[in-house]
Design an enzyme around this catalytic site. Structure first.
Site, PDB file in Angstrom:
ATOM      1  CB  CYS A  92      -0.914  -0.018   1.221  1.00  0.00           C
ATOM      2  SG  CYS A  92      -2.022   1.394   1.246  1.00  0.00           S
ATOM      3  N   GLY A  93       0.831   1.996  -1.076  1.00  0.00           N
ATOM      4  CA  GLY A  93       1.741   3.139  -1.224  1.00  0.00           C
ATOM      5  C   GLY A  93       1.420   4.259  -0.253  1.00  0.00           C
ATOM      6  CG  HIS A  94      -2.632   5.534   1.406  1.00  0.00           C
ATOM      7  ND1 HIS A  94      -3.297   4.372   1.076  1.00  0.00           N
ATOM      8  CD2 HIS A  94      -3.018   5.815   2.680  1.00  0.00           C
ATOM      9  CE1 HIS A  94      -4.041   3.979   2.086  1.00  0.00           C
ATOM     10  NE2 HIS A  94      -3.900   4.839   3.081  1.00  0.00           N
ATOM     11  CG  HIS A 216      -6.573  -2.215  -6.044  1.00  0.00           C
ATOM     12  ND1 HIS A 216      -6.233  -3.420  -5.494  1.00  0.00           N
ATOM     13  CD2 HIS A 216      -6.525  -1.307  -5.027  1.00  0.00           C
ATOM     14  CE1 HIS A 216      -5.982  -3.269  -4.202  1.00  0.00           C
ATOM     15  NE2 HIS A 216      -6.153  -2.000  -3.889  1.00  0.00           N
ATOM     16  CB  CYS A 246      -3.959   4.657  -5.675  1.00  0.00           C
ATOM     17  SG  CYS A 246      -3.822   2.892  -5.269  1.00  0.00           S
ATOM     18  N   GLY A 247      -0.723   4.853  -4.298  1.00  0.00           N
ATOM     19  CA  GLY A 247       0.698   4.613  -4.582  1.00  0.00           C
ATOM     20  C   GLY A 247       0.940   3.393  -5.452  1.00  0.00           C
ATOM     21  CB  THR A 248      -0.115  -0.163  -5.283  1.00  0.00           C
ATOM     22  OG1 THR A 248      -1.456   0.079  -4.842  1.00  0.00           O
ATOM     23  CG2 THR A 248       0.743  -0.554  -4.079  1.00  0.00           C
TER      24      THR A 248
HETATM   25  O1  PYC Z   1      -1.810   3.813  -2.010  1.00  0.00           O
HETATM   26  O2  PYC Z   1      -1.290   1.845  -2.788  1.00  0.00           O
HETATM   27  C1  PYC Z   1      -2.065   2.614  -2.249  1.00  0.00           C
HETATM   28  C2  PYC Z   1      -3.394   2.113  -1.855  1.00  0.00           C
HETATM   29  C3  PYC Z   1      -3.922   0.874  -2.103  1.00  0.00           C
HETATM   30  C4  PYC Z   1      -5.200   0.866  -1.544  1.00  0.00           C
HETATM   31  C5  PYC Z   1      -5.424   2.095  -0.978  1.00  0.00           C
HETATM   32  N1  PYC Z   1      -4.308   2.845  -1.176  1.00  0.00           N
END
Ligand code: PYC
Length: 320
Positions: A92-94, A216, A246-248
């Protein structure tokens, strides 16, 4: 307080509007293995704890939990397992940005580069000297790649939508030509639309590698901000939409741009999310994959003790 009551220490933060709740004490004992095997123990033996932390009445569908773990490698700053209202996340990036700012808030890491172990691999985090002031964190994500280009699916009541399938630490379907306007005011409509795409992918047997579910869905459109390259709307596995870019998902996006020759190594891509926050992304090549660096801002906004009281019928949260 009744006998058997548990106290769970948490620190909450948000990254570009998307919350992360880091469990810093009182979590389940998962054993000494790598994060992937600890995730299996978490899921198989302690899933009600996941629900207690992120589901209503303590949390909500949008809350992402992060169980802070002792790393396998003592050189790593931490291990972490991310979870949400529906289950567990590979990366999870965030949430990694939120974890980094939380560890800095707790005085456990200082400015500089650190490593964090996740179920899908070790990632890098970098805090600058000014991180305390501006919340800025850069993560170096797991190697990311596109596995399928422009796959078409028929969406009930809409027609065909085509998009790429890519890995950025989670599996994504990334669609540009969907005919929808990406506004926060239409978050409910976008949620229903993206959910139908997810159902259509499952119906048609379209998956990530080794049959992994694409859980996703990421829609793209023109940015509203003049300093961004693109705007997105990301639907997460439990039907909540990501308030951050969303980081990923941004990792998956730049893997696709790289595969199309539309973003050169080292060039910056600015991804705006649905609430207007921005992640800045670039990549370096690693064989056939790209290693994304994603920069965003996270802020601690609460420190609390969760009370798990066995007399409470919703002690472990509201679950289906
Ligand atoms: O930021 O990767 C992310 C992420 C995945 C689900 C919610 N945020």
């Amino acid at each position: 307080m009744s006998t058997g009551t548990r106290r769970v220490g948490v620190v909450d933060s948000h990254t570009g509007g998307e919350p992360t709740r880091v469990v810093i004490s009182g979590g389940p004992e998962l054993g000494p293995g790598p994060m992937a095997s600890r995730l299996a123990v978490f899921r198989d033996c302690f899933d009600s704890f996941r629900s207690a932390v992120v589901n209503e009445p303590r949390g909500s569908g949008v809350m992402v939990g992060a169980l802070l773990c002792e790393p396998v490698d003592p050189a790593s700053a931490a291990g972490v397992i991310f979870f949400n209202n529906a289950g567990y996340l590979g990366m999870c990036g965030h949430g990694t940005m939120g974890l980094a700012i939380t560890l800095a808030y707790l005085g456990r890491i200082a400015a500089g580069k650190h490593r964090v172990e996740t179920p899908v691999g070790t990632v890098g985090v970098e805090l600058s000297m000014t991180s305390h002031a501006c919340g800025e964190v850069t993560i170096e994500n797991v190697p990311s790649y596109r596995s399928a280009r422009q796959v078409s699916v028929d969406i009930a009541g809409h027609g065909a939508v085509s998009g790429d399938v890519a890995w950025g630490g989670n599996w994504f379907f990334l669609a540009g030509n969907h005919g929808r306007n990406l506004t926060l005011a239409d978050a409910d409509g976008l949620t229903e639309f993206a959910w139908r795409i997810r159902q259509a992918l499952a119906r048609d047997g379209i998956t990530g590698d080794s049959g992994q579910e694409i859980d996703h869905i990421e829609l793209f459109g023109p940015p509203k901000r003049s300093d961004a390259d693109s705007r997105n709307f990301v639907l997460c596995p439990g039907k909540a939409y990501d308030r951050s870019p969303c980081g990923t998902g941004t990792s998956a996006k730049i893997a696709c741009l790289a595969a199309d020759g539309k973003l050169a190594e080292g060039r910056i891509w600015r991804q705006e999310g649905i609430v207007g926050s921005v992640f800045e992304a670039c990549y370096r090549r690693q064989g056939a994959h790209v290693v994304p660096s994603i920069k965003g801002s996270a802020f601690v906004n609460a420190e609390a003790t969760l009370i798990l009281d066995p007399r409470d019928p919703f002690e472990m949260g509201i679950r289906e």
